[in-house]
Scaffold this motif. Structure first.
Motif, mmCIF file in Angstrom:
data_model
loop_
_atom_site.group_PDB
_atom_site.id
_atom_site.type_symbol
_atom_site.label_atom_id
_atom_site.label_comp_id
_atom_site.label_asym_id
_atom_site.label_seq_id
_atom_site.Cartn_x
_atom_site.Cartn_y
_atom_site.Cartn_z
ATOM 1 N N GLY A 1 11.512 -4.197 5.460
ATOM 2 C CA GLY A 1 10.788 -5.160 6.772
ATOM 3 C C GLY A 1 10.762 -6.704 5.951
ATOM 4 N N PHE A 2 10.372 -7.648 7.012
ATOM 5 C CA PHE A 2 10.149 -8.738 6.299
ATOM 6 C C PHE A 2 9.006 -9.485 7.213
ATOM 7 N N PHE A 3 7.786 -8.679 6.909
ATOM 8 C CA PHE A 3 6.586 -9.105 7.650
ATOM 9 C C PHE A 3 6.556 -9.332 9.229
ATOM 10 N N GLY A 4 7.395 -8.494 9.978
ATOM 11 C CA GLY A 4 7.361 -8.590 11.436
ATOM 12 C C GLY A 4 8.602 -9.384 11.759
ATOM 13 N N TYR A 5 9.683 -9.959 10.850
ATOM 14 C CA TYR A 5 10.815 -10.768 11.149
ATOM 15 C C TYR A 5 11.948 -9.818 10.763
ATOM 16 N N ASP A 6 13.133 -10.129 11.146
ATOM 17 C CA ASP A 6 14.545 -9.544 10.722
ATOM 18 C C ASP A 6 15.211 -10.722 9.859
ATOM 19 N N TYR A 7 14.990 -10.532 8.696
ATOM 20 C CA TYR A 7 15.839 -11.822 7.984
ATOM 21 C C TYR A 7 17.258 -11.900 8.157
ATOM 22 N N ARG A 8 17.918 -10.809 8.659
ATOM 23 C CA ARG A 8 19.453 -10.808 9.152
ATOM 24 C C ARG A 8 19.607 -11.638 10.116
ATOM 25 N N THR B 1 9.449 -3.411 11.632
ATOM 26 C CA THR B 1 8.819 -2.962 10.650
ATOM 27 C C THR B 1 9.461 -1.689 10.159
ATOM 28 N N ALA B 2 9.628 -1.514 8.817
ATOM 29 C CA ALA B 2 10.083 -0.290 8.331
ATOM 30 C C ALA B 2 11.774 0.082 8.744
ATOM 31 N N VAL B 3 12.626 -0.944 9.016
ATOM 32 C CA VAL B 3 13.765 -0.522 9.542
ATOM 33 C C VAL B 3 14.627 -0.018 8.474
ATOM 34 N N ASP B 4 15.422 0.805 8.717
ATOM 35 C CA ASP B 4 16.215 1.649 7.802
ATOM 36 C C ASP B 4 17.633 0.854 7.623
ATOM 37 N N LYS B 5 17.603 0.249 6.433
ATOM 38 C CA LYS B 5 18.844 -0.464 6.266
ATOM 39 C C LYS B 5 19.676 0.203 4.886
ATOM 40 N N TYR C 1 0.818 -1.205 -0.007
ATOM 41 C CA TYR C 1 -0.045 -0.031 -0.033
ATOM 42 C C TYR C 1 0.880 1.265 -0.154
ATOM 43 N N PRO C 2 0.347 2.313 -0.389
ATOM 44 C CA PRO C 2 1.114 3.466 -0.218
ATOM 45 C C PRO C 2 1.598 3.952 0.817
ATOM 46 N N GLY C 3 3.072 4.024 1.032
ATOM 47 C CA GLY C 3 3.819 4.326 1.888
ATOM 48 C C GLY C 3 4.396 3.070 2.939
ATOM 49 N N ASP C 4 3.967 1.861 2.377
ATOM 50 C CA ASP C 4 4.790 0.737 2.853
ATOM 51 C C ASP C 4 6.023 0.522 2.606
ATOM 52 N N GLU C 5 6.834 -0.218 3.592
ATOM 53 C CA GLU C 5 8.303 -0.401 3.420
ATOM 54 C C GLU C 5 8.607 -1.262 2.498
ATOM 55 N N GLY C 6 9.810 -1.377 1.938
ATOM 56 C CA GLY C 6 10.162 -2.478 0.935
ATOM 57 C C GLY C 6 10.403 -3.944 1.849
ATOM 58 N N THR C 7 10.376 -4.940 0.955
ATOM 59 C CA THR C 7 10.703 -6.219 1.511
ATOM 60 C C THR C 7 12.126 -6.520 1.538
ATOM 61 N N ASP C 8 12.683 -6.944 2.634
ATOM 62 C CA ASP C 8 13.984 -7.166 3.036
ATOM 63 C C ASP C 8 14.475 -8.412 1.938
ATOM 64 N N TRP C 9 15.995 -8.224 1.671
ATOM 65 C CA TRP C 9 16.496 -9.252 0.914
ATOM 66 C C TRP C 9 16.499 -10.725 1.593
ATOM 67 N N HIS C 10 16.221 -11.497 0.926
ATOM 68 C CA HIS C 10 16.044 -13.029 1.297
ATOM 69 C C HIS C 10 16.215 -14.038 0.292
ATOM 70 N N GLN C 11 16.388 -15.464 0.818
ATOM 71 C CA GLN C 11 16.294 -16.562 -0.029
ATOM 72 C C GLN C 11 15.360 -17.568 0.662
ATOM 73 N N ALA C 12 14.880 -18.386 0.120
ATOM 74 C CA ALA C 12 14.110 -19.477 0.569
ATOM 75 C C ALA C 12 14.690 -20.739 0.060
ATOM 76 N N ASP C 13 14.892 -21.803 0.645
ATOM 77 C CA ASP C 13 15.194 -23.001 0.132
ATOM 78 C C ASP C 13 14.146 -24.244 0.836
ATOM 79 N N THR C 14 14.261 -24.444 2.275
ATOM 80 C CA THR C 14 13.044 -25.203 2.667
ATOM 81 C C THR C 14 12.175 -24.540 3.299
ATOM 82 N N PHE C 15 12.082 -23.306 3.367
ATOM 83 C CA PHE C 15 11.052 -22.558 3.690
ATOM 84 C C PHE C 15 10.832 -22.879 5.203
ATOM 85 N N ALA C 16 11.943 -22.925 5.939
ATOM 86 C CA ALA C 16 11.893 -23.361 7.471
ATOM 87 C C ALA C 16 11.951 -21.961 8.093
#
Length: 317
Positions: free
Chosen positions: A196-203, A186-190, A109-124
């Protein structure tokens, strides 16, 4: 009767897909048709009476899980995942026997943060439990994601970003477990970008805590409404923030495909993500191409065009 068109990738396109990790964009719907279909579907999805994850998802507050797998109860989305324009291209890479194991919506939606860089192999990555498992000794992992723009997806509105060629090296350890903390993540300056990543920090999953993705190599995948792109989930990907220069939302619909040899939700009876848990009792994967000779996954069958999919047990059970 006219023979159905073949949308398979050429050998050169398959080689490029294995090199870069993605292919497209391809046009599936005319822009006006895509926008009209999404406008109608958006309203119809408010009826969750036949949704696979309905009341329990609402009670648990797991809003991201609740938008999973609406192809199992909505006719337009059920048709979408089986479109030959998609299936032929996916089968060019995975082989003739293909399952669609998950779908989900990705709104911005307008104003939403970007989705952080990530990869998924097993989706665990969220629960610590693998959601897909390839046969032992396989050269591949992950899933092919087909991401379709149901609206315009420009850089200003939050289109996808890829770092080509990163799909064969995992920079994250999915056996770790991220901590769900939307109030913090949410909306962390990187590096100057709100991500952000939907409430997680992928780092939290990084193998090397000091590593950073090489964003100088990133490409922005702008798409018109009705176009789709296919990519390995192990490809480093992200999305831009929605700059809010238009009041229109960006809506992406992702369908995820694996060969029938892959085990889906092995040993699991529920999905645990985003601070909630939902049962897999009504879940089933959809065979979109070929046949399932392995029989280790529950499949969902559609009896009529307008009838929701209904799960049936794996062969031999």
């Amino acid at each position: 009767m006219t023979a159905q068109s073949d949308f398979s990738l050429s050998p050169e396109d398959v080689a490029a897909f294995h090199r870069d990790g993605y292919a497209g964009p391809f046009t599936l719907y005319a822009p006006d048709k895509a926008k009209k279909a999404w406008g109608r579907t958006r309203l119809e999805l408010l009826d969750r009476s036949a949704a696979v994850y309905n009341e329990e998802a609402a009670v648990s507050g797991a809003t991201n899980i609740s938008n999973y797998d609406r192809h199992l109860d909505h006719p337009m989305l059920a048709d979408h995942i089986t479109r030959p324009e998609i299936v032929h291209r996916v089968a060019s890479v995975l082989g003739p026997d293909v399952l669609c194991w998950r779908t989900e919506f990705f709104p911005k939606y307008p104003g939403d943060e970007g989705t952080d860089w990530h990869q998924a192999d097993t989706f665990a990555n969220a629960s610590g439990t693998p959601q897909i498992q390839w046969p032992g000794g396989s050269d591949f992992g992950g899933t092919i994601t087909v991401w379709c723009a149901f609206t315009e997806a420009s850089a200003d509105m939050g289109c996808l970003q890829f770092i080509p060629g990163t799909h064969r090296t995992m920079f994250y350890d999915e056996t770790k477990r991220m901590h769900y903390a939307p109030e913090r993540n949410t909306a962390v300056d990187k590096d100057g970008v709100r991500r952000g990543f939907f409430g997680y920090d992928y780092r939290e999953l990084q193998i090397d805590p000091d590593w950073k993705p090489d964003e100088s190599r990133a490409v922005s995948m702008e798409m018109r409404a009705g176009q789709f792109i296919m990519f390995w989930s192990t490809l480093m990907h992200a999305s831009h923030p929605h700059q809010g220069r238009t009041r229109d939302m960006r809506m992406g619909f992702a369908a995820r495909y694996v060969p029938t040899s892959v085990q889906i939700y092995p040993g699991s009876s529920s999905i645990e993500e985003y601070g909630g848990r939902v049962s897999l009792d009504r879940y089933g994967a959809v065979l979109v191409s070929g046949e399932d000779t392995y029989g280790h996954n529950r499949l969902a069958e559609r009896t009529t065009r307008d009838h929701p999919f209904a799960p049936r047990p794996p062969a031999g059970v």
